[in-house]
Scaffold this motif. Structure first.
Motif: not given
Length: 378
Positions: A348-375
Protein backbone atom coordinates in the motif's frame (compact mmCIF):
# COMPACT_ATOMS: atom_id res chain seq x y z
CA UNK A 1 34.31 -16.65 11.52
CA UNK A 2 33.29 -14.48 14.50
CA UNK A 3 29.70 -13.38 14.88
CA UNK A 4 28.78 -9.93 13.69
CA UNK A 5 29.32 -7.40 16.42
CA UNK A 6 31.47 -9.68 18.56
CA UNK A 7 35.09 -9.11 19.66
CA UNK A 8 37.46 -10.92 17.30
CA UNK A 9 40.97 -12.24 17.12
CA UNK A 10 43.24 -11.43 14.19
CA UNK A 11 44.57 -13.82 11.55
CA UNK A 12 47.43 -11.99 9.84
CA UNK A 13 47.93 -14.80 7.34
CA UNK A 14 44.41 -14.45 5.96
CA UNK A 15 44.03 -13.27 2.39
CA UNK A 16 43.06 -9.68 1.70
CA UNK A 17 41.56 -10.44 -1.70
CA UNK A 18 38.08 -10.10 -0.22
CA UNK A 19 37.68 -8.41 3.12
CA UNK A 20 36.16 -10.33 5.99
CA UNK A 21 35.67 -9.35 9.62
CA UNK A 22 39.17 -10.65 10.34
CA UNK A 23 41.04 -9.38 7.30
CA UNK A 24 39.59 -5.90 7.69
CA UNK A 25 41.56 -5.75 10.95
CA UNK A 26 44.63 -7.13 9.20
CA UNK A 27 44.36 -4.35 6.66
CA UNK A 28 44.06 -1.60 9.29
CA UNK A 29 47.07 -2.97 11.17
CA UNK A 30 49.17 -3.08 8.01
CA UNK A 31 48.26 0.54 7.35
CA UNK A 32 49.30 1.54 10.87
CA UNK A 33 45.82 2.84 11.66
CA UNK A 34 44.96 0.40 14.43
CA UNK A 35 46.79 0.10 17.74
CA UNK A 36 47.58 -3.60 18.40
CA UNK A 37 46.50 -3.09 22.02
CA UNK A 38 42.91 -2.94 20.79
CA UNK A 39 43.27 -6.53 19.61
CA UNK A 40 45.31 -7.89 22.50
CA UNK A 41 42.93 -6.50 25.09
CA UNK A 42 39.92 -7.86 23.22
CA UNK A 43 38.22 -4.49 23.14
CA UNK A 44 37.53 -4.47 19.42
CA UNK A 45 34.25 -5.05 17.60
CA UNK A 46 33.55 -5.52 13.89
CA UNK A 47 30.12 -5.27 12.33
CA UNK A 48 29.36 -6.14 8.74
CA UNK A 49 27.20 -3.44 7.14
CA UNK A 50 24.80 -4.38 4.37
CA UNK A 51 25.34 -1.87 1.57
CA UNK A 52 26.17 -1.92 -2.12
CA UNK A 53 29.78 -2.71 -1.30
CA UNK A 54 31.47 -4.87 1.29
CA UNK A 55 31.60 -2.58 4.33
CA UNK A 56 32.48 -2.86 8.01
CA UNK A 57 32.07 -0.74 11.15
CA UNK A 58 35.06 -1.21 13.43
CA UNK A 59 35.01 0.20 16.96
CA UNK A 60 37.49 0.04 19.85
CA UNK A 61 37.68 1.29 23.41
CA UNK A 62 40.82 3.24 22.50
CA UNK A 63 38.95 5.81 20.45
CA UNK A 64 40.12 4.32 17.14
CA UNK A 65 36.97 3.76 15.09
CA UNK A 66 36.68 3.17 11.36
CA UNK A 67 34.30 2.54 8.52
CA UNK A 68 35.95 0.34 5.88
CA UNK A 69 34.53 -0.03 2.38
CA UNK A 70 35.77 -2.54 -0.21
CA UNK A 71 34.73 -2.12 -3.84
CA UNK A 72 34.23 -5.54 -5.42
CA UNK A 73 33.76 -6.00 -9.16
CA UNK A 74 34.47 -3.43 -11.84
CA UNK A 75 31.35 -1.31 -11.34
CA UNK A 76 31.57 -1.11 -7.56
CA UNK A 77 35.33 -0.61 -7.57
CA UNK A 78 34.83 2.32 -9.94
CA UNK A 79 32.20 3.89 -7.71
CA UNK A 80 34.37 3.56 -4.59
CA UNK A 81 37.32 5.05 -6.49
CA UNK A 82 35.12 7.99 -7.51
CA UNK A 83 34.07 8.51 -3.90
CA UNK A 84 37.69 8.50 -2.76
CA UNK A 85 38.76 10.91 -5.51
CA UNK A 86 36.02 13.42 -4.78
CA UNK A 87 36.46 13.47 -1.01
CA UNK A 88 40.24 13.70 -1.26
CA UNK A 89 39.97 16.47 -3.86
CA UNK A 90 37.75 18.51 -1.52
CA UNK A 91 40.20 17.92 1.31
CA UNK A 92 43.12 19.12 -0.82
CA UNK A 93 41.41 22.10 -2.45
CA UNK A 94 41.80 25.63 -1.07
CA UNK A 95 38.85 27.51 0.40
CA UNK A 96 36.77 24.37 1.08
CA UNK A 97 36.82 24.51 4.88
CA UNK A 98 33.07 25.05 5.15
CA UNK A 99 32.24 22.24 2.72
CA UNK A 100 34.71 19.89 4.41
CA UNK A 101 32.77 20.26 7.65
CA UNK A 102 29.87 18.34 6.07
CA UNK A 103 31.94 15.49 4.61
CA UNK A 104 33.35 12.33 6.17
CA UNK A 105 37.10 12.21 6.74
CA UNK A 106 39.08 9.80 4.57
CA UNK A 107 41.83 8.13 6.58
CA UNK A 108 43.22 5.90 3.84
CA UNK A 109 42.62 4.97 0.22
CA UNK A 110 44.28 1.83 -1.14
CA UNK A 111 43.85 2.20 -4.88
CA UNK A 112 45.36 -1.18 -5.70
CA UNK A 113 42.95 -3.11 -3.49
CA UNK A 114 40.08 -0.61 -3.82
CA UNK A 115 39.68 -0.23 -0.05
CA UNK A 116 38.53 3.07 1.44
CA UNK A 117 38.79 3.87 5.15
CA UNK A 118 36.90 6.61 6.99
CA UNK A 119 37.00 7.84 10.55
CA UNK A 120 33.87 6.67 12.33
CA UNK A 121 31.92 8.37 15.11
CA UNK A 122 30.24 5.42 16.89
CA UNK A 123 27.43 7.54 18.34
CA UNK A 124 26.49 8.99 14.95
CA UNK A 125 23.19 7.96 13.44
CA UNK A 126 21.44 8.44 10.14
CA UNK A 127 18.85 11.17 9.81
CA UNK A 128 16.22 8.45 9.46
CA UNK A 129 17.21 7.03 12.84
CA UNK A 130 17.47 10.50 14.37
CA UNK A 131 13.94 11.50 13.40
CA UNK A 132 12.56 8.10 14.35
CA UNK A 133 14.02 8.43 17.83
CA UNK A 134 13.30 12.11 18.46
CA UNK A 135 10.05 12.64 16.54
CA UNK A 136 11.19 16.24 16.06
CA UNK A 137 11.63 17.78 12.61
CA UNK A 138 14.56 20.05 13.26
CA UNK A 139 14.70 23.39 11.46
CA UNK A 140 18.39 23.72 12.27
CA UNK A 141 19.23 20.38 10.64
CA UNK A 142 17.18 21.35 7.58
CA UNK A 143 19.21 24.53 7.25
CA UNK A 144 22.46 22.62 7.65
CA UNK A 145 21.48 20.21 4.89
CA UNK A 146 20.66 23.12 2.59
CA UNK A 147 23.98 24.78 3.36
CA UNK A 148 25.89 21.56 2.70
CA UNK A 149 24.25 21.11 -0.70
CA UNK A 150 24.71 24.76 -1.64
CA UNK A 151 28.43 24.61 -0.82
CA UNK A 152 28.79 21.36 -2.76
CA UNK A 153 27.03 22.73 -5.83
CA UNK A 154 29.18 25.86 -5.84
CA UNK A 155 32.47 23.93 -5.74
CA UNK A 156 34.08 23.07 -9.06
CA UNK A 157 36.51 20.12 -8.90
CA UNK A 158 39.52 19.93 -11.19
CA UNK A 159 38.43 17.66 -14.05
CA UNK A 160 42.01 16.47 -14.40
CA UNK A 161 41.88 15.13 -10.84
CA UNK A 162 38.26 13.95 -10.55
CA UNK A 163 36.24 12.22 -13.25
CA UNK A 164 32.76 13.68 -12.78
CA UNK A 165 31.18 11.70 -15.60
CA UNK A 166 29.30 12.79 -18.69
CA UNK A 167 26.37 14.45 -16.92
CA UNK A 168 23.72 11.97 -17.97
CA UNK A 169 20.33 12.08 -16.17
CA UNK A 170 19.47 9.67 -13.33
CA UNK A 171 18.37 6.25 -14.47
CA UNK A 172 14.96 6.63 -12.81
CA UNK A 173 13.95 9.11 -15.53
CA UNK A 174 14.18 6.24 -18.05
CA UNK A 175 12.61 3.58 -15.84
CA UNK A 176 9.52 3.37 -18.08
CA UNK A 177 11.83 1.94 -20.75
CA UNK A 178 13.72 -0.68 -18.72
CA UNK A 179 16.22 -3.01 -20.35
CA UNK A 180 16.15 -6.78 -19.91
CA UNK A 181 19.02 -6.80 -17.45
CA UNK A 182 17.10 -4.52 -15.08
CA UNK A 183 13.87 -6.46 -15.43
CA UNK A 184 15.64 -9.72 -14.68
CA UNK A 185 16.71 -8.38 -11.26
CA UNK A 186 13.25 -7.20 -10.22
CA UNK A 187 10.67 -9.03 -8.12
CA UNK A 188 6.87 -8.94 -8.32
CA UNK A 189 6.42 -5.71 -6.35
CA UNK A 190 8.90 -3.65 -8.35
CA UNK A 191 7.70 -5.14 -11.65
CA UNK A 192 4.18 -4.04 -10.76
CA UNK A 193 5.50 -0.51 -10.27
CA UNK A 194 7.02 -0.53 -13.75
CA UNK A 195 3.66 -1.54 -15.20
CA UNK A 196 1.87 1.25 -13.32
CA UNK A 197 4.43 3.80 -14.50
CA UNK A 198 4.15 2.71 -18.11
CA UNK A 199 0.35 3.01 -17.90
CA UNK A 200 0.53 6.55 -16.46
CA UNK A 201 0.77 9.31 -19.11
CA UNK A 202 1.52 11.83 -16.37
CA UNK A 203 4.59 9.93 -15.15
CA UNK A 204 5.86 8.92 -18.59
CA UNK A 205 5.49 12.43 -20.02
CA UNK A 206 6.91 14.00 -16.85
CA UNK A 207 9.98 11.76 -16.88
CA UNK A 208 10.59 12.37 -20.59
CA UNK A 209 10.39 16.13 -20.06
CA UNK A 210 12.72 16.05 -17.06
CA UNK A 211 15.23 13.92 -18.91
CA UNK A 212 15.19 16.19 -21.98
CA UNK A 213 15.59 19.32 -19.83
CA UNK A 214 18.30 17.86 -17.60
CA UNK A 215 20.92 20.54 -17.00
CA UNK A 216 24.24 19.16 -15.71
CA UNK A 217 25.91 22.27 -14.33
CA UNK A 218 27.50 21.24 -11.01
CA UNK A 219 28.93 18.38 -9.01
CA UNK A 220 26.02 16.67 -7.25
CA UNK A 221 25.86 13.99 -4.58
CA UNK A 222 23.42 12.03 -6.73
CA UNK A 223 22.00 9.80 -3.99
CA UNK A 224 20.58 12.17 -1.40
CA UNK A 225 18.37 10.31 1.03
CA UNK A 226 18.22 10.41 4.80
CA UNK A 227 20.08 7.11 5.08
CA UNK A 228 23.03 8.99 3.55
CA UNK A 229 22.78 11.95 5.93
CA UNK A 230 24.44 11.36 9.30
CA UNK A 231 23.81 13.30 12.50
CA UNK A 232 26.96 13.71 14.58
CA UNK A 233 26.53 14.14 18.33
CA UNK A 234 27.77 17.26 20.10
CA UNK A 235 27.70 18.43 23.68
CA UNK A 236 24.41 20.19 22.96
CA UNK A 237 21.65 18.43 21.05
CA UNK A 238 20.65 21.79 19.62
CA UNK A 239 24.02 22.09 17.91
CA UNK A 240 24.17 18.61 16.35
CA UNK A 241 25.72 18.71 12.90
CA UNK A 242 25.28 16.80 9.69
CA UNK A 243 27.54 14.90 7.33
CA UNK A 244 26.71 13.72 3.82
CA UNK A 245 28.03 10.18 3.32
CA UNK A 246 28.12 7.55 0.56
CA UNK A 247 29.50 9.55 -2.38
CA UNK A 248 29.69 6.68 -4.86
CA UNK A 249 27.06 8.19 -7.16
CA UNK A 250 28.47 11.73 -7.11
CA UNK A 251 28.83 13.15 -10.61
CA UNK A 252 28.17 16.11 -12.86
CA UNK A 253 24.44 16.80 -12.80
CA UNK A 254 21.57 19.16 -12.16
CA UNK A 255 21.97 20.53 -8.62
CA UNK A 256 18.21 20.71 -8.21
CA UNK A 257 18.12 16.91 -8.33
CA UNK A 258 19.82 16.82 -4.92
CA UNK A 259 17.42 19.48 -3.62
CA UNK A 260 14.33 17.64 -4.83
CA UNK A 261 15.68 14.35 -3.48
CA UNK A 262 16.11 15.83 0.00
CA UNK A 263 12.62 17.34 0.04
CA UNK A 264 11.14 14.03 -1.15
CA UNK A 265 12.30 12.44 2.10
CA UNK A 266 9.90 14.60 4.10
CA UNK A 267 7.04 13.54 1.85
CA UNK A 268 8.07 9.93 2.23
CA UNK A 269 7.95 10.20 6.05
CA UNK A 270 4.38 11.47 5.67
CA UNK A 271 3.42 8.72 3.21
CA UNK A 272 4.85 5.96 5.38
CA UNK A 273 2.80 7.21 8.33
CA UNK A 274 -0.50 6.91 6.42
CA UNK A 275 -2.51 3.85 7.50
CA UNK A 276 -3.57 1.36 4.86
CA UNK A 277 -7.21 1.35 5.93
CA UNK A 278 -9.51 4.17 4.83
CA UNK A 279 -12.54 4.90 2.71
CA UNK A 280 -10.69 7.32 0.47
CA UNK A 281 -7.25 8.73 -0.24
CA UNK A 282 -8.27 11.93 1.55
CA UNK A 283 -9.40 9.99 4.62
CA UNK A 284 -6.11 8.09 4.63
CA UNK A 285 -4.06 11.28 4.36
CA UNK A 286 -5.98 12.89 7.23
CA UNK A 287 -5.13 9.89 9.40
CA UNK A 288 -1.38 10.20 8.82
CA UNK A 289 0.70 9.70 11.94
CA UNK A 290 3.05 12.44 10.73
CA UNK A 291 0.82 15.19 9.28
CA UNK A 292 2.25 17.44 6.58
CA UNK A 293 1.86 20.63 8.68
CA UNK A 294 4.45 19.22 11.10
CA UNK A 295 6.93 18.70 8.24
CA UNK A 296 6.36 21.84 6.19
CA UNK A 297 8.27 24.32 8.42
CA UNK A 298 11.44 22.24 7.99
CA UNK A 299 10.88 22.06 4.23
CA UNK A 300 10.41 25.83 4.13
CA UNK A 301 13.63 26.46 6.05
CA UNK A 302 15.54 24.05 3.82
CA UNK A 303 14.29 25.70 0.60
CA UNK A 304 14.80 29.25 1.84
CA UNK A 305 18.36 28.57 3.03
CA UNK A 306 19.30 26.89 -0.24
CA UNK A 307 17.77 29.47 -2.58
CA UNK A 308 19.00 32.47 -0.58
CA UNK A 309 22.50 31.03 -0.70
CA UNK A 310 22.57 30.53 -4.46
CA UNK A 311 21.06 33.96 -5.07
CA UNK A 312 17.91 33.06 -7.02
CA UNK A 313 15.63 36.02 -7.72
CA UNK A 314 11.84 35.67 -7.56
CA UNK A 315 11.34 34.69 -11.20
CA UNK A 316 14.15 32.13 -11.28
CA UNK A 317 13.07 30.78 -7.91
CA UNK A 318 9.57 30.02 -9.24
CA UNK A 319 10.99 28.15 -12.23
CA UNK A 320 13.44 26.25 -10.03
CA UNK A 321 10.72 25.30 -7.55
CA UNK A 322 8.59 23.69 -10.25
CA UNK A 323 11.56 21.59 -11.37
CA UNK A 324 12.42 20.70 -7.78
CA UNK A 325 8.86 19.47 -7.15
CA UNK A 326 9.02 17.27 -10.24
CA UNK A 327 12.43 15.92 -9.25
CA UNK A 328 11.03 15.16 -5.80
CA UNK A 329 8.27 13.19 -7.50
CA UNK A 330 10.81 11.21 -9.52
CA UNK A 331 12.77 10.46 -6.34
CA UNK A 332 9.56 9.21 -4.70
CA UNK A 333 9.14 6.79 -7.60
CA UNK A 334 12.73 5.65 -7.12
CA UNK A 335 12.06 5.17 -3.40
CA UNK A 336 8.97 3.12 -4.27
CA UNK A 337 11.00 0.81 -6.50
CA UNK A 338 13.77 0.47 -3.91
CA UNK A 339 11.17 -0.27 -1.22
CA UNK A 340 9.56 -3.06 -3.25
CA UNK A 341 12.77 -4.62 -4.56
CA UNK A 342 12.44 -7.69 -2.32
CA UNK A 343 8.63 -7.79 -2.24
CA UNK A 344 6.52 -10.35 -4.04
CA UNK A 345 3.53 -8.00 -4.19
CA UNK A 346 3.17 -4.22 -4.28
CA UNK A 347 2.53 -2.69 -0.86
CA UNK A 348 0.00 0.00 0.00
CA UNK A 349 2.89 2.37 0.74
CA UNK A 350 4.29 1.74 -2.73
CA UNK A 351 0.92 2.59 -4.28
CA UNK A 352 0.67 5.81 -2.26
CA UNK A 353 4.17 6.85 -3.31
CA UNK A 354 3.21 6.45 -6.96
CA UNK A 355 -0.08 8.29 -6.51
CA UNK A 356 1.59 11.24 -4.82
CA UNK A 357 4.36 11.33 -7.44
CA UNK A 358 1.87 11.27 -10.28
CA UNK A 359 -0.08 14.19 -8.80
CA UNK A 360 3.13 16.17 -8.27
CA UNK A 361 4.23 15.65 -11.86
CA UNK A 362 0.80 16.64 -13.15
CA UNK A 363 0.33 19.72 -10.93
CA UNK A 364 3.75 20.82 -9.60
CA UNK A 365 2.64 24.34 -8.67
CA UNK A 366 -0.25 23.06 -6.56
CA UNK A 367 1.99 20.40 -5.01
CA UNK A 368 4.58 23.00 -4.04
CA UNK A 369 2.03 24.76 -1.88
CA UNK A 370 -0.23 21.95 -0.68
CA UNK A 371 2.44 19.30 -0.01
CA UNK A 372 5.72 21.11 0.55
CA UNK A 373 4.23 24.30 1.97
CA UNK A 374 6.36 26.44 -0.36
CA UNK A 375 5.23 29.68 -1.94
CA UNK A 376 5.93 29.77 -5.67
CA UNK A 377 6.44 33.55 -5.57
CA UNK A 378 8.23 33.62 -2.25
Amino acid sequence: MPEIGSPIAIDRAASLNRLTEQTAITFLCEKGLLDPRAIVDGQLTVQRVSRRNLSFRITTTLGQNFFVKHGLGDERATSVAREAAILRAVDAAPHTDRLRRFLPRVRDWDEERQILVFDLVPEARSLVEHYRQTGRWSLALARQAATALRLLHSWQPDSAVVDVGDGRPPGILSIHRPDRALLSRMTGGSLEIIKIIQASPQIVTGFDELRDAWSPSALIHGDIKWDNVVVLPTESNDSARLQLVDWEMARLGDPLWDVGSYLSQYLDRWIMSIPAAGNSALAQARAAGVPLPRLQPAMQHFWERYTDGVGLDRGNRAVALERVVRYAAARLVQTAIEGEYQSAVLSNTGVLRLQVAQNMLQRPTVAATSLLGLDRDG
